[in-house]
Design a protein around this motif. Sequence first.
Motif, PDB file in Angstrom:
ATOM      1  N   LEU A   1       2.478 -10.204  41.337  1.00 57.66           N
ATOM      2  CA  LEU A   1       2.677 -11.393  40.511  1.00 57.66           C
ATOM      3  C   LEU A   1       4.027 -11.348  39.798  1.00 57.66           C
ATOM      4  CD1 LEU A   1      -0.897 -11.899  39.017  1.00 57.66           C
ATOM      5  CD2 LEU A   1       0.239 -13.259  40.785  1.00 57.66           C
ATOM      6  N   SER A   2       4.475 -10.152  39.435  1.00 61.93           N
ATOM      7  CA  SER A   2       5.796 -10.015  38.826  1.00 61.93           C
ATOM      8  C   SER A   2       6.886 -10.388  39.829  1.00 61.93           C
ATOM      9  CB  SER A   2       6.014  -8.583  38.323  1.00 61.93           C
ATOM     10  OG  SER A   2       5.147  -8.287  37.250  1.00 61.93           O
TER      11      SER A   2
ATOM     12  N   VAL B   1      10.086  -5.746  34.651  1.00 57.93           N
ATOM     13  CA  VAL B   1      11.551  -5.863  34.559  1.00 57.93           C
ATOM     14  C   VAL B   1      12.211  -5.162  35.752  1.00 57.93           C
ATOM     15  CG1 VAL B   1      13.580  -5.266  33.178  1.00 57.93           C
ATOM     16  CG2 VAL B   1      11.525  -6.123  32.056  1.00 57.93           C
ATOM     17  N   LEU B   2      11.622  -4.072  36.207  1.00 57.43           N
ATOM     18  CA  LEU B   2      12.125  -3.446  37.436  1.00 57.43           C
ATOM     19  C   LEU B   2      11.988  -4.402  38.621  1.00 57.43           C
ATOM     20  CD1 LEU B   2      10.846   0.237  37.136  1.00 57.43           C
ATOM     21  CD2 LEU B   2      13.232  -0.493  37.360  1.00 57.43           C
ATOM     22  N   CYS B   3      10.880  -5.144  38.659  1.00 60.79           N
ATOM     23  CA  CYS B   3      10.718  -6.168  39.699  1.00 60.79           C
ATOM     24  C   CYS B   3      11.819  -7.216  39.592  1.00 60.79           C
ATOM     25  CB  CYS B   3       9.353  -6.840  39.566  1.00 60.79           C
ATOM     26  SG  CYS B   3       7.940  -5.811  40.011  1.00 60.79           S
TER      27      CYS B   3
ATOM     28  N   ALA C   1      12.982   2.207  44.317  1.00 59.86           N
ATOM     29  CA  ALA C   1      12.431   3.551  44.155  1.00 59.86           C
ATOM     30  C   ALA C   1      11.822   3.719  42.762  1.00 59.86           C
ATOM     31  CB  ALA C   1      13.529   4.599  44.382  1.00 59.86           C
ATOM     32  N   ALA C   2      12.518   3.208  41.736  1.00 61.47           N
ATOM     33  CA  ALA C   2      12.001   3.292  40.368  1.00 61.47           C
ATOM     34  C   ALA C   2      10.725   2.472  40.218  1.00 61.47           C
ATOM     35  CB  ALA C   2      13.063   2.808  39.374  1.00 61.47           C
ATOM     36  N   LEU C   3      10.649   1.364  40.939  1.00 57.20           N
ATOM     37  CA  LEU C   3       9.457   0.517  40.908  1.00 57.20           C
ATOM     38  C   LEU C   3       8.246   1.259  41.463  1.00 57.20           C
ATOM     39  CD1 LEU C   3       8.241  -2.294  40.421  1.00 57.20           C
ATOM     40  CD2 LEU C   3       9.184  -3.009  42.629  1.00 57.20           C
TER      41      LEU C   3
ATOM     42  N   ALA D   1      19.201  -4.861  32.663  1.00 59.08           N
ATOM     43  CA  ALA D   1      19.201  -3.401  32.552  1.00 59.08           C
ATOM     44  C   ALA D   1      19.093  -2.958  31.096  1.00 59.08           C
ATOM     45  CB  ALA D   1      20.465  -2.830  33.187  1.00 59.08           C
ATOM     46  N   GLY D   2      19.727  -3.712  30.185  1.00 54.79           N
ATOM     47  CA  GLY D   2      19.610  -3.400  28.765  1.00 54.79           C
ATOM     48  C   GLY D   2      18.182  -3.523  28.281  1.00 54.79           C
TER      49      GLY D   2
END
Length: 307
Positions: free
Chosen positions: A284-285, A141-143, A10-12, A101-102
Amino acid sequence: MTALRWTSGAALVLTYGLILLGAWVRATGSGLSCPDWPTCYGHWVPLPAEIPPEVGYSYMQVMLEWVHRLIAGVILGPLILVIAVMAWRGRHEQPRMPLYAGALVGLLLVQAGLGGLTVLDQNSPWSVALHLGTASVLLSVLCLIFVRSRPLPGKIGGGMRALSGVVWLVALGALVSAAMVTKSGASLACTTWPLCDGALIPDLGGPQIRLHFTHRLLALGTGLGVLALAIAARGLPQVRALAWTAAALVAIEIGLGGLVVLGEVPFGIALAHQALGVLVFTLLSLALWRCHGPSRETDIVHGLSHA
């Protein structure tokens, strides 16, 4: 990890939409319609009567910038903090998840600061490009968290890992250079397409034409790299579909880039051009992090034991 996968997904999607909204803000010249930060004309919720008539921006432009800030600060920011908490709680299943996550929270803080910097620096091309580049890395990073929230079958060969990393970097460069081209007014520095001013390699004496031509080279490099990635992934179903989809989108993307030049930057096509560029980078990510599977045997064991 299922809840983390849904939340990161969802954040992605939200981050993708926020980047496109930022592109809409740039395309309409609304980046400075709220001249202060974090408030807008000194108000958290600016109303039409509170916008000085001499500023030269419509209320629609103000709302575009304000909504962009609202989504980033009130929706996406807290959602990323929720992801960080979920990642920490799932550290026994995925030992590296808190590290990811950090990094995500760190990027969020940097991105918030850069959002203010772009306003205070009067939307300079370099600040806008840095803001977009950080947002793109945050998206990536979400990916990573999305991919790692489900067990991977194992590691992929080093050549494929290296290729996916190089293509990812070139695509990131194409995105960032596109923002520089737009903000510096270099979209029409090359007046013809696919050649630049009728030449394969134009006269690079002016800074705008150098910037525009660099963006074209990065776009071409992205296309060739994605095609190479798709061919190399023929025996890797977890990467192949992503790579071929990205290759098809890059072909459309390059065509839209030509229409942007030939049509002298029509709004709808320019926005679609940027939307496809971010979508290609997202694919690509996902391919990058699928190629870079668990690097420690313990991580693989953890993942397979929860399959």
